[in-house]
Write a protein that holds these residues in place. Structure first.
Motif, PDB file in Angstrom:
ATOM      1  N   ASP A  52       5.756   3.514  -3.625  1.00 52.15           N
ATOM      2  CA  ASP A  52       6.299   2.309  -4.269  1.00 52.15           C
ATOM      3  C   ASP A  52       7.321   2.674  -5.342  1.00 52.15           C
ATOM      4  O   ASP A  52       8.338   1.985  -5.505  1.00 52.15           O
ATOM      5  N   VAL A  55      10.507   3.598  -3.623  1.00 51.16           N
ATOM      6  CA  VAL A  55      11.205   2.381  -3.194  1.00 51.16           C
ATOM      7  C   VAL A  55      11.943   1.768  -4.376  1.00 51.16           C
ATOM      8  O   VAL A  55      13.122   1.388  -4.281  1.00 51.16           O
ATOM      9  N   GLU A  58      15.021   3.549  -5.154  1.00 48.94           N
ATOM     10  CA  GLU A  58      15.949   3.603  -4.016  1.00 48.94           C
ATOM     11  C   GLU A  58      16.153   5.045  -3.535  1.00 48.94           C
ATOM     12  O   GLU A  58      17.270   5.488  -3.275  1.00 48.94           O
ATOM     13  N   ASP A  60      15.856   8.260  -0.930  1.00 50.55           N
ATOM     14  CA  ASP A  60      16.027   8.480   0.504  1.00 50.55           C
ATOM     15  C   ASP A  60      14.953   9.388   1.077  1.00 50.55           C
ATOM     16  O   ASP A  60      14.762   9.441   2.304  1.00 50.55           O
ATOM     17  N   THR A  87       5.523   1.189   4.764  1.00 45.94           N
ATOM     18  CA  THR A  87       6.412   1.113   3.599  1.00 45.94           C
ATOM     19  C   THR A  87       7.532   2.139   3.706  1.00 45.94           C
ATOM     20  O   THR A  87       8.702   1.832   3.410  1.00 45.94           O
ATOM     21  N   ASN A  91      11.600   1.039   4.447  1.00 45.01           N
ATOM     22  CA  ASN A  91      12.610   1.371   3.436  1.00 45.01           C
ATOM     23  C   ASN A  91      13.429   2.608   3.802  1.00 45.01           C
ATOM     24  O   ASN A  91      14.190   3.110   2.972  1.00 45.01           O
ATOM     25  N   ASN A  92      13.264   3.075   5.052  1.00 44.70           N
ATOM     26  CA  ASN A  92      14.073   4.186   5.580  1.00 44.70           C
ATOM     27  C   ASN A  92      13.947   5.442   4.712  1.00 44.70           C
ATOM     28  O   ASN A  92      14.936   6.139   4.453  1.00 44.70           O
TER      29      ASN A  92
END
Length: 253
Positions: A52, A55, A58, A60, A87, A91-92
Motif C-alpha cells: 500500500d 502504491v 507510485e 514501479d 494490489t 498497480n503494475n
C-alpha cells in the motif's frame, strides 16, 4: 530516468548470485509489473502495508527479503495472498525478492550488516557451514560485559532483546545468524564462541544455551534483518539513476 525491468533484475542477480544457493522460495522476479522502473521501494517483507505504501508513492517495483511462494505453502492465490497480488497487478508493480542471497552476501548481506552495526571486528563467514555466510563470526576489540552488549544491541536495534546467560560475564567472541537462526546455536558452541545472536528463540534454545554454556541473544527476526535489503537498495541507488526508498514496516517479532 528509468531502467528496464530486465536490467534491474539482471543487476540484482549479478550482485546476489541466487543460482549459488538452494532456497525455500524463488529468488528474483516473483510478480511482473511495469517494464520501466523509475522508483523502487525496499522493505523486509512484502506485506500489504508495504504494498500500500508503494502504491501511495507510485513505485514501479518492490524489492524485499521475504517475498511469496514459499516451499510447503498452499499454492492457491486466495485470501490474504490474493489481495496482495491483486494490489500489485492492479498497480503494475513488480515484486522482486531475494531470501538467502540477502542473508549471506559478503557486503550487503544481513549477517555482515548486523555485525557492522554491533561494532564487531574481524567479520567473517563461519568456516565449514553451508551456504557460506549463513553464520558469521566476529569479536570485540576488548571483552565486554554481557549486560553492556545487551544494552548495545537494544540501542542499535531500537527494541528489547532477550538474553540468556550471566549478565556479569565478559564476552569477546561472537557468532550470529539473523532472522530465524536459533537452530544454529550448537554450531556456534562448536566454534568456541562466547555468545550467539539471532532473531528468534525456541523453547529448546534456552536449554541448549544453559547446558552448553553459551550466551544467547534473541534480538528479533525483523529487527536483525532490516539492514541487508536496505543495503541492497542503497547499492541500486548508487548504481542507477533511479529513486530507491527503504520503508520500515514495524514488526515486534
Amino acid at each position: 530516468m528509468a531502467i528496464s525491468r530486465h536490467e534491474l533484475v539482471c543487476a540484482l542477480d549479478t550482485l546476489l548470485r541466487p543460482q549459488d544457493v538452494q532456497d525455500y522460495c524463488p529468488n528474483g522476479l516473483q510478480v511482473e509489473g511495469a517494464d520501466r522502473i523509475r522508483k523502487v521501494i525496499t522493505g523486509v517483507t512484502a506485506s500489504q502495508a508495504l504494498i500500500d505504501e508503494a502504491v501511495r508513492r507510485e513505485a514501479d517495483a518492490i524489492l524485499v527479503h521475504h517475498g511469496y511462494f514459499w516451499k510447503g505453502e498452499d499454492p492457491v492465490i486466495t485470501g490474504m495472498k490474493g489481495k496482495r497480488i491483486r494490489t500489485l497487478l492492479a498497480n503494475n508493480i513488480n515484486l522482486i525478492a531475494y531470501h538467502l542471497p540477502v542473508d549471506i552476501h559478503a557486503s550487503c548481506g544481513n549477517n555482515v550488516q548486523l555485525g557492522s552495526l554491533m561494532g564487531l571486528s574481524n567479520l567473517a563467514p563461519a568456516k565449514g557451514v553451508k551456504p557460506e555466510g549463513i553464520i558469521y563470526t566476529g569479536e570485540c576489540s576488548e571483552p565486554v560485559l554481557a549486560s553492556e552488549f545487551k544494552a548495545r544491541l537494544e540501542n542499535k536495534l531500537g527494541r528489547s532483546v532477550l538474553h540468556e546467560g550471566d549478565a556479569g560475564d565478559r564476552l569477546e567472541t561472537f557468532a550470529w545468524c539473523t532472522g530465524g537462526g536459533q537452530g544454529y546455536i550448537e554450531k556456534a558452541v562448536a566454534m568456541g564462541a562466547d555468545a550467539f545472536i539471532t532473531g528468534e528463540v525456541s523453547e529448546q534454545t534456552i536449554h541448549v544455551a544453559r547446558e552448553l554454556g553459551i550466551h544467547f541473544f534473541a534480538a528479533g527476526h525483523h529487527a536483525t534483518e532490516r539492514y541487508g535489503i536496505k543495503a541492497v537498495g542503497e547499492w541500486l541507488s548508487s548504481s542507477f539513476d533511479i529513486t530507491v526508498d527503504f520503508i520500515d514496516i514495524d514488526n515486534p517479532a
